[in-house]
Design an enzyme around this catalytic site. Structure first.
Site, PDB file in Angstrom:
ATOM      1  N   HIS A   1     -33.061 -31.222 -14.540  1.00 10.83           N
ATOM      2  CA  HIS A   1     -32.287 -30.685 -13.398  1.00 10.83           C
ATOM      3  C   HIS A   1     -33.214 -29.780 -12.587  1.00 10.83           C
ATOM      4  CE1 HIS A   1     -28.326 -29.117 -11.638  1.00 10.83           C
ATOM      5  NE2 HIS A   1     -29.287 -28.487 -10.970  1.00 10.83           N
TER       6      HIS A   1
ATOM      7  N   HIS B   1     -34.593 -28.574  -8.451  1.00  7.53           N
ATOM      8  CA  HIS B   1     -34.570 -28.605  -6.986  1.00  7.53           C
ATOM      9  C   HIS B   1     -35.994 -28.412  -6.498  1.00  7.53           C
ATOM     10  CE1 HIS B   1     -30.138 -28.084  -6.895  1.00  7.53           C
ATOM     11  NE2 HIS B   1     -30.374 -27.420  -8.016  1.00  7.53           N
ATOM     12  N   VAL B   2     -36.537 -29.412  -5.785  1.00  8.15           N
ATOM     13  CA  VAL B   2     -37.894 -29.246  -5.230  1.00  8.15           C
ATOM     14  C   VAL B   2     -37.899 -29.138  -3.713  1.00  8.15           C
ATOM     15  CG1 VAL B   2     -39.200 -30.263  -7.138  1.00  8.15           C
ATOM     16  CG2 VAL B   2     -38.416 -31.729  -5.275  1.00  8.15           C
ATOM     17  N   ARG B   3     -36.695 -29.241  -3.090  1.00  8.82           N
ATOM     18  CA  ARG B   3     -36.605 -29.161  -1.618  1.00  8.82           C
ATOM     19  C   ARG B   3     -37.461 -30.271  -0.984  1.00  8.82           C
ATOM     20  NH1 ARG B   3     -32.392 -26.328  -3.227  1.00  8.82           N
ATOM     21  NH2 ARG B   3     -32.765 -24.114  -3.546  1.00  8.82           N
TER      22      ARG B   3
ATOM     23  N   LYS C   1     -24.832 -37.211  -8.451  1.00  7.52           N
ATOM     24  CA  LYS C   1     -24.519 -35.805  -8.712  1.00  7.52           C
ATOM     25  C   LYS C   1     -23.217 -35.449  -8.021  1.00  7.52           C
ATOM     26  CE  LYS C   1     -25.127 -31.420  -9.751  1.00  7.52           C
ATOM     27  NZ  LYS C   1     -26.170 -30.483  -9.349  1.00  7.52           N
TER      28      LYS C   1
ATOM     29  N   HIS D   1     -21.795 -30.619 -11.312  1.00  8.36           N
ATOM     30  CA  HIS D   1     -21.764 -29.163 -11.141  1.00  8.36           C
ATOM     31  C   HIS D   1     -20.345 -28.750 -11.504  1.00  8.36           C
ATOM     32  CE1 HIS D   1     -23.037 -25.287  -9.190  1.00  8.36           C
ATOM     33  NE2 HIS D   1     -21.742 -25.116  -9.374  1.00  8.36           N
TER      34      HIS D   1
ATOM     35  N   HIS E   1     -26.175 -27.384 -16.181  1.00  4.72           N
ATOM     36  CA  HIS E   1     -26.353 -25.928 -16.298  1.00  4.72           C
ATOM     37  C   HIS E   1     -25.127 -25.211 -16.857  1.00  4.72           C
ATOM     38  CE1 HIS E   1     -24.487 -26.333 -12.382  1.00  4.72           C
ATOM     39  NE2 HIS E   1     -25.605 -26.602 -11.759  1.00  4.72           N
TER      40      HIS E   1
ATOM     41  N   ASP F   1     -32.821 -26.066 -13.454  1.00  7.55           N
ATOM     42  CA  ASP F   1     -32.124 -25.671 -12.228  1.00  7.55           C
ATOM     43  C   ASP F   1     -32.993 -24.724 -11.399  1.00  7.55           C
ATOM     44  OD1 ASP F   1     -30.112 -25.725 -10.328  1.00  7.55           O
ATOM     45  OD2 ASP F   1     -28.935 -24.149 -11.288  1.00  7.55           O
TER      46      ASP F   1
END
Ligand code: NCD
Ligand code: ZN
Length: 366
Positions: free
Chosen positions: A18, A20-22, A104, A141, A179, A252
């Protein structure tokens, strides 16, 4: 049992399930931290606009591969952003796309860039059936979005209101409760039907909600789901240290520039990629179960997703290092978890032995 403290730890290369790399400059700033530690990561699709189609996911995947530092061995795994309008045929396109593991679910309004998310999961039966049939995984989520529900109760409420009924209505749908932060979530996942798993972040293993207010308001400790009580933290740590294969690593790590965090209405998200594996090692060490880190970080996630295990190795050394106050983040600065403080473990510079094929994978043993 040996009484000497462990000072090095060699693991199979782990997966971050999980992340987030943008995109763009921001991605180029944060991706090297993950690629230096993890062989693969499941890349979250909450860009603006969100990654809702297989075609967009494959394009995004290509941009990630292009942004990797020279010589890096890293494989992005993709998931699509579910909306009220997701076409069931998108599940088939995702299945055919290669490297797309699922969808997701962001309940609309639950977190950063979730405004295009799902307003009512019961409207998505056709998509969920296609996912169930094709073996795509639903990453969730898990928080209700009703503003009248106490923010510390939103995860527990989601289990009863949404997740348990969903798991029952689609008995073969594979679900990752992302998460998780509470004892209620641990209890649900560990006693749920087959095909249900959860990711756990380093911040929820290492901090409780006091960290949001330690000596003043701490925006860099604010993420969603928000940090919970000490009893919840202990339940999470005991559960991962217990070695249950339903629980696996998902950082996350969610970077935001300093100005977006230190604001009258600051963004949710903690950046941890600069020390992710090292932070988990602290947690497992604190509970006296360092030997369980490898399965949590490098085996359980791959097994749940039906992926081969990575064959490379990574070595951690027990040697505290001071985390920089900030890192560059495009034109901005990014404050990492433990900014200006210490992390007890570090990644060894040199690979543990030559010829371990850092980027390749081998089949999981039964
Ligand atoms: C994430 C982000 O910034 O994209 N923020 C966070 O607090 N975890 C979104 C998310 O995963 O909820
Ligand atoms: Zn996230």
């Amino acid at each position: 049992m040996s009484t000497s403290p462990t000072t090095t730890l060699t693991l199979r290369r782990p997966d971050d399930m999980h992340l987030h790399v943008r995109d763009g400059e921001a991605m180029r700033a944060v991706l090297p931290f993950t690629a230096a530690r993890f062989a693969r990561a499941l890349i979250m699709p909450n860009l603006r606009p969100p990654v809702t189609s297989a075609a967009q996911a494959l394009e995004y995947r290509r941009r990630i591969l292009q942004a990797l530092p020279a010589g890096a061995h890293f494989e992005p795994l993709m998931t699509l952003y579910l909306t009220d309008r997701t076409d069931p045929a998108e599940a088939d396109r995702a299945r055919a796309g290669g490297g797309i593991l699922g969808f997701k679910l962001y309940p609309a309004g639950a977190t950063t860039h979730s405004d295009a998310g799902v307003t009512d999961i019961r409207r998505l039966d056709a998509v969920l059936s296609r996912m169930e049939e094709t073996g795509l995984v639903l990453q969730v989520h898990g928080e209700v979005t009703d503003p009248d529900v106490d923010i510390f109760e939103r995860e527990a409420r989601f289990i009863d209101a949404v997740l348990a009924p969903l798991a029952a209505r689609f008995p073969r749908l594979r679900i990752v409760f992302e998460h998780i932060t509470t004892r209620a979530a641990v209890d649900f996942v560990l006693s749920a039907r087959e095909g249900i798993a959860a990711t756990v972040t380093p911040q929820h293993l290492l901090m409780n909600r006091n960290a949001l207010f330690a000596g003043g308001l701490r925006p860099h400790h604010y993420c969603l789901p928000v940090l919970k009580s000490e009893a919840d933290r202990e339940a999470l740590l005991e559960a991962v240290a217990g070695g249950n294969p339903r629980l696996f690593l998902g950082t996350d790590s969610a970077p935001h520039g300093r100005a977006a965090k230190e604001a009258a209405c600051g963004c949710a998200g903690i950046f941890s990629a600069h020390g992710a594996l090292e932070l988990y090692a602290e947690g497992f060490e604190a509970i006296g179960r360092l030997e369980r880190l490898e399965a949590f970080a490098s085996e359980h996630g791959a097994a749940f997703y039906g992926l081969p295990r990575n064959s490379g190795r990574i070595r951690l050394i027990k040697r505290p290092w001071e985390v920089p106050a900030s890192y560059p983040y495009g034109a901005e600065r990014l404050l990492p978890l433990r900014s200006g403080e210490h992390i007890a473990w570090q990644v060894a510079e040199e690979p543990p032995s030559a010829g371990t094929g850092a980027g390749s994978t081998d089949m999981a043993s039964p």
